[in-house]
Design an enzyme around this catalytic site. Structure first.
Site, short mmCIF file in Angstrom:
data_model
loop_
_atom_site.label_atom_id
_atom_site.label_comp_id
_atom_site.label_asym_id
_atom_site.label_seq_id
_atom_site.Cartn_x
_atom_site.Cartn_y
_atom_site.Cartn_z
N GLY A 14 0.81 -1.23 0.00
CA GLY A 14 0.00 0.00 0.00
C GLY A 14 0.83 1.27 0.00
O GLY A 14 0.53 2.21 -0.72
N ASP B 50 12.26 -2.64 -7.66
CA ASP B 50 12.89 -3.30 -6.53
C ASP B 50 13.84 -2.28 -5.94
O ASP B 50 14.51 -1.54 -6.67
CB ASP B 50 13.64 -4.57 -6.95
CG ASP B 50 13.95 -5.44 -5.73
OD1 ASP B 50 13.11 -5.52 -4.82
OD2 ASP B 50 15.04 -6.04 -5.68
N PHE C 98 8.21 3.71 5.44
CA PHE C 98 8.22 2.27 5.75
C PHE C 98 9.64 1.75 5.57
O PHE C 98 10.54 2.49 5.18
CB PHE C 98 7.23 1.52 4.85
CG PHE C 98 7.48 1.67 3.37
CD1 PHE C 98 8.09 0.67 2.64
CD2 PHE C 98 7.09 2.82 2.69
CE1 PHE C 98 8.32 0.80 1.28
CE2 PHE C 98 7.31 2.97 1.32
CZ PHE C 98 7.92 1.96 0.63
N GLY C 99 9.85 0.49 5.88
CA GLY C 99 11.18 -0.11 5.73
C GLY C 99 12.20 0.57 6.63
O GLY C 99 11.97 0.77 7.82
N ASP D 79 13.21 3.63 6.53
CA ASP D 79 13.05 5.09 6.58
C ASP D 79 13.37 5.72 7.95
O ASP D 79 13.96 6.80 8.00
CB ASP D 79 11.63 5.49 6.14
CG ASP D 79 11.43 5.37 4.63
OD1 ASP D 79 12.38 4.98 3.92
OD2 ASP D 79 10.31 5.64 4.16
#
Length: 194
Positions: A12, A70, A150-151, A153
């Site tokens: 999302g 990716d 996200f990830g 960050d």
């Protein structure tokens, strides 16, 4: 009439970010929108390879123009890790908390905190393949700061800024992000084709 294009993702956050970047020039669909429920295997040993695998899978099986990407984080002191394994660095795919914990543990005692986010975006349109790369240099901080994004960050501060990506709004992050830079090249390519 807008071009219909599928983003080979059900993430999302990523879809929202790409929709924001691509604006109104495309009708964007996600994998679930086209009925693709498979988890497309990312078995290549490079981000470019994984991006291409995802785009080819969608184009071959669903016959729809496709954008796939990716991304990964490359940390100099860890010889470029986690790189292509960024999403599954701690084992389980997409467990951001565990990935961050493992990365920070592996960086303990290391002075060099230089890192970069890299994205490779693949476009397959009418069977033709184009690839675009975006890179943002920065450094890894010692503690997570911020709730956006996200990830990785919350631990990544881009060069020239004081805030992590997770402290920035989408409007602040997009123009300087790796994905933003790759998608900008994609947009310029698409506009030149019109």
């Amino acid at each position: 009439m807008k071009n219909k294009i599928c983003l080979a993702s059900n993430n999302g956050h990523k879809i929202e970010e790409l929709k924001e970047l691509l604006g109104d020039s495309f009708e964007i669909t996600s994998l679930s929108d086209i009925g693709c429920t498979e988890d497309i295997a990312e078995t290549a040993d490079s981000m470019a390879g994984n991006s291409l695998l995802k785009a080819q899978y969608v184009y071959s099986n669903y016959g729809i123009d496709c954008i796939a990407d990716d991304s990964g984080l490359e940390v100099d002191a860890l010889n470029g890790e986690p790189g292509v394994y960024s999403a599954r660095y701690a084992g389980e795919h997409g467990n951001h908390k565990k990935n961050i914990e493992k990365l920070l543990k592996n960086l303990e005692g290391k002075q060099n905190r230089q890192a970069r986010f890299r994205t490779v975006v693949t476009l397959i349109q009418d069977g033709a393949v184009e690839m675009f790369e975006g890179i943002v240099e920065g450094k890894i901080i010692e503690n997570e700061i911020g709730d956006n994004g996200f990830g990785y960050d919350p631990i990544f501060v881009p060069d020239g800024f004081e805030k992590t990506f997770a402290q920035m709004t989408m409007e602040q992050k997009i123009p300087i992000s790796h994905r933003g830079r790759a998608v900008q090249k994609l947009i310029e390519f698409l506009k030149a084709k019109k």
